[in-house]
Design a protein around this motif. Structure first.
Motif, short mmCIF file in Angstrom:
data_model
loop_
_atom_site.label_atom_id
_atom_site.label_comp_id
_atom_site.label_asym_id
_atom_site.label_seq_id
_atom_site.Cartn_x
_atom_site.Cartn_y
_atom_site.Cartn_z
N TYR A 129 0.81 -1.22 0.00
CA TYR A 129 0.00 0.00 0.00
C TYR A 129 0.84 1.27 0.00
CZ TYR A 129 -4.33 -2.55 0.80
OH TYR A 129 -5.42 -3.38 0.65
N LEU A 130 0.29 2.31 -0.62
CA LEU A 130 0.81 3.66 -0.51
C LEU A 130 -0.16 4.45 0.36
CD1 LEU A 130 1.65 4.36 -4.28
CD2 LEU A 130 3.26 3.68 -2.49
N HIS A 131 0.36 5.51 1.02
CA HIS A 131 -0.52 6.36 1.82
C HIS A 131 -0.11 7.81 1.66
CE1 HIS A 131 2.78 5.05 4.56
NE2 HIS A 131 2.73 6.31 5.00
N GLN A 132 -1.01 8.72 2.01
CA GLN A 132 -0.73 10.15 1.90
C GLN A 132 -1.62 10.95 2.85
OE1 GLN A 132 -1.80 12.22 -1.69
NE2 GLN A 132 -3.95 11.61 -1.62
N ILE A 133 -1.17 12.18 3.13
CA ILE A 133 -2.00 13.21 3.74
C ILE A 133 -2.12 14.29 2.67
CG2 ILE A 133 -2.20 14.97 5.54
CD1 ILE A 133 -2.46 12.24 6.72
N ALA A 134 -3.29 14.41 2.07
CA ALA A 134 -3.47 15.32 0.92
C ALA A 134 -3.70 16.75 1.38
CB ALA A 134 -4.66 14.84 0.08
N LYS A 135 -3.42 17.68 0.49
CA LYS A 135 -3.75 19.09 0.75
C LYS A 135 -5.27 19.25 0.83
CE LYS A 135 0.21 20.94 -1.87
NZ LYS A 135 0.97 21.49 -0.73
N THR A 136 -5.70 20.30 1.51
CA THR A 136 -7.13 20.62 1.54
C THR A 136 -7.29 22.13 1.44
OG1 THR A 136 -9.16 20.55 2.84
CG2 THR A 136 -7.12 20.62 4.07
N LYS A 137 -8.35 22.57 0.76
CA LYS A 137 -8.61 24.00 0.60
C LYS A 137 -9.36 24.57 1.80
CE LYS A 137 -8.53 23.98 -4.45
NZ LYS A 137 -9.29 24.23 -5.70
N LYS A 138 -9.77 23.69 2.70
CA LYS A 138 -10.48 24.15 3.89
C LYS A 138 -9.53 24.94 4.80
CE LYS A 138 -13.87 20.39 4.23
NZ LYS A 138 -14.36 19.27 5.07
N GLU A 139 -10.09 25.93 5.49
CA GLU A 139 -9.33 26.68 6.49
C GLU A 139 -9.24 25.82 7.75
OE1 GLU A 139 -7.82 29.67 6.44
OE2 GLU A 139 -8.26 29.97 4.31
N ILE A 140 -8.08 25.25 8.00
CA ILE A 140 -7.93 24.36 9.15
C ILE A 140 -6.69 24.74 9.96
CG2 ILE A 140 -9.12 22.42 8.05
CD1 ILE A 140 -6.35 21.18 7.56
N GLY A 141 -6.66 24.26 11.20
CA GLY A 141 -5.52 24.50 12.07
C GLY A 141 -4.41 23.49 11.84
N SER A 142 -3.44 23.49 12.71
CA SER A 142 -2.27 22.65 12.52
C SER A 142 -2.41 21.29 13.21
CB SER A 142 -1.02 23.36 13.04
OG SER A 142 -1.16 23.69 14.41
N ARG A 143 -1.63 20.35 12.75
CA ARG A 143 -1.65 18.97 13.25
C ARG A 143 -0.22 18.49 13.47
NH1 ARG A 143 -1.01 14.06 9.99
NH2 ARG A 143 -1.69 12.24 11.18
N ILE A 144 0.00 17.85 14.60
CA ILE A 144 1.28 17.20 14.87
C ILE A 144 1.09 15.69 14.76
CG2 ILE A 144 3.01 16.70 16.64
CD1 ILE A 144 2.54 19.54 17.71
N ASN A 145 1.98 15.06 14.02
CA ASN A 145 1.94 13.62 13.80
C ASN A 145 3.28 13.02 14.23
OD1 ASN A 145 2.49 11.56 11.00
ND2 ASN A 145 1.14 11.02 12.68
N LEU A 146 3.24 12.09 15.16
CA LEU A 146 4.44 11.40 15.63
C LEU A 146 4.43 9.99 15.07
CD1 LEU A 146 4.31 12.41 19.41
CD2 LEU A 146 5.47 13.62 17.55
N THR A 147 5.43 9.65 14.25
CA THR A 147 5.49 8.31 13.66
C THR A 147 6.67 7.56 14.26
OG1 THR A 147 6.77 9.16 11.78
CG2 THR A 147 4.39 9.02 11.52
N PHE A 148 6.33 6.57 15.09
CA PHE A 148 7.34 5.78 15.77
C PHE A 148 7.76 4.60 14.90
CE2 PHE A 148 5.11 8.03 19.13
CZ PHE A 148 6.16 8.50 19.89
N ARG A 149 9.07 4.37 14.85
CA ARG A 149 9.64 3.37 13.96
C ARG A 149 10.71 2.57 14.69
NH1 ARG A 149 9.19 6.23 8.70
NH2 ARG A 149 7.64 7.84 9.11
N ILE A 150 11.15 1.49 14.07
CA ILE A 150 12.25 0.67 14.61
C ILE A 150 13.39 0.70 13.61
CG2 ILE A 150 12.97 -1.62 15.38
CD1 ILE A 150 9.97 -2.17 15.99
N ILE A 151 14.52 1.29 14.01
CA ILE A 151 15.72 1.31 13.20
C ILE A 151 16.84 0.64 13.99
CG2 ILE A 151 17.45 2.73 12.03
CD1 ILE A 151 15.32 4.82 11.58
N ASN A 152 17.29 -0.51 13.53
CA ASN A 152 18.34 -1.25 14.25
C ASN A 152 19.73 -0.88 13.76
OD1 ASN A 152 16.48 -2.81 15.81
ND2 ASN A 152 16.04 -4.02 13.99
#
Length: 198
Positions: free
Chosen positions: A175-198
């Motif tokens: 799968y591919l995923h995205q967060i697309a642009k939007t023309k709506k007037e919206i506030g900000s979002r913080i996204n924390l993506t936790f990963r495993i890097i050995n």
């Protein structure tokens, strides 16, 4: 209480994705959003796509328990040490998921113009079947998924403040995923993506 709702299985073939909309309470989410917004050393990198270089349409920061860099889209990031807040969030995610995460890529979507194009989190540093745990604070944004081969397999999911999205198994292969642009007037979002890097 660890969480206040039952995880939702997206039931997409060739994937292992679950979503929990109340992983953090509304009050806790607002407090964490304000603290992270002001405490994280946000940066805006240049990104090169099809030979053209432009400013990445969001701000980012990398955190890790080690000094291992992380590379994606011709960007090489070097980590900061986890703050107390990030460690607390990470510990809660680990207790729920059963995985031990080493690294966190933080994203700040300042408004509807900030986005993240179609991609898979399949960098070699993440291993064969990457495990990605994504926590959101602030304004809700829509998360789009689509199968790499079967165009009929797609999903749009609203990631609300305080939610947890867990992607594992062969999800990033298929799968591919995205967060697309939007023309709506919206506030900000913080996204924390936790990963495993050995």
């Amino acid at each position: 209480m660890l969480f206040t709702s039952t995880p939702l299985d997206l039931n997409l073939p060739d994937s292992d994705i679950s979503y929990l909309d109340c992983f953090f309470s509304d009050v806790e989410s607002q407090i964490l959003y304000n603290q992270l917004l002001n405490q994280i050393p946000w940066q805006q990198d240049d990104i090169t796509v099809f030979g053209k270089t432009y400013k990445q349409p969001r701000l980012t920061a990398l955190f890790a328990e080690n000094s291992m860099p992380y590379s994606y889209s011709n960007i090489r990031m070097y980590p900061h040490k986890f703050s107390a807040n990030l460690l607390r969030i990470k510990t809660k995610v680990e207790e729920f998921s059963g995985y031990k995460f080493t690294t966190c890529l933080a994203n700040l979507y300042r408004n509807g113009n900030d986005s993240n194009g179609w991609h898979a989190d399949n960098e070699k540093e993440l291993g064969t079947n990457p495990i990605i745990a994504s926590v959101s604070f602030g304004t809700s944004r829509f998360f789009h998924l689509k199968h790499k081969k079967n165009k009929e397999l797609k999903k749009k999911l609203e990631l609300t403040s305080g939610s947890l999205l867990l992607m594992q198994g062969e999800t990033q292969h298929n799968y591919l995923h995205q967060i697309a642009k939007t023309k709506k007037e919206i506030g900000s979002r913080i996204n924390l993506t936790f990963r495993i890097i050995n």
